[in-house]
Write a protein that holds these residues in place. Sequence first.
Motif, mmCIF file in Angstrom:
data_model
loop_
_atom_site.group_PDB
_atom_site.id
_atom_site.type_symbol
_atom_site.label_atom_id
_atom_site.label_comp_id
_atom_site.label_asym_id
_atom_site.label_seq_id
_atom_site.Cartn_x
_atom_site.Cartn_y
_atom_site.Cartn_z
ATOM 1 N N PRO A 29 60.483 4.484 60.134
ATOM 2 C CA PRO A 29 60.944 3.474 59.290
ATOM 3 C C PRO A 29 60.657 2.130 60.139
ATOM 4 N N VAL A 30 60.080 1.865 61.019
ATOM 5 C CA VAL A 30 59.752 0.626 61.661
ATOM 6 C C VAL A 30 58.645 -0.117 60.762
ATOM 7 N N GLY A 31 57.701 0.602 60.435
ATOM 8 C CA GLY A 31 56.688 -0.038 59.576
ATOM 9 C C GLY A 31 57.129 -0.687 58.325
ATOM 10 N N THR A 32 57.933 0.341 57.700
ATOM 11 C CA THR A 32 58.387 -0.068 56.353
ATOM 12 C C THR A 32 59.420 -1.106 56.167
ATOM 13 N N ALA A 33 60.122 -1.440 57.502
ATOM 14 C CA ALA A 33 61.135 -2.312 57.570
ATOM 15 C C ALA A 33 60.750 -3.428 57.822
#
Length: 142
Positions: free
Chosen positions: A24-28
């Motif tokens: 979820p880091v990249g999309t957030a």
Amino acid sequence: MARRRVTAIVKIQLPAGGATPAPPVGTALGPHGVQTMEFCKQYNAATESMRGSIIPVEITIYEDRSFTFVLKTSPAPVLIREAAGVEKGAKASGRETVGSITDEQLEEIAKIKMPDLNANDIEAAKLQIEGTARSMGITVNR
């Protein structure tokens, strides 16, 4: 130094010491132009000692694409499950019981969660944690 303008505040729950630039880091963080690899390095360095638990993080993103982050305490249900020694909560809360915790364990969890709870004292914090436990099908033995 002039105050930097905040463009976004992002909250995500990540495994301690194990953040990667993948979701979820990249999309957030991607849409805000933050360097995900840089965040992952800093987060992993800050949480290395807590490996094995889930640590929520609140990331403040500024206009110049720089960021700061604040680590929160583990989610209450995670702490309750660990204390009760169960894999997950009840499917039908209120009708089914999957485990129990002692009053001492309840107080311990309340002390850990105190900085993030909206409670004035330890008794109020214990009531909040007990409510969470009850909704998970875990009883508190007094």
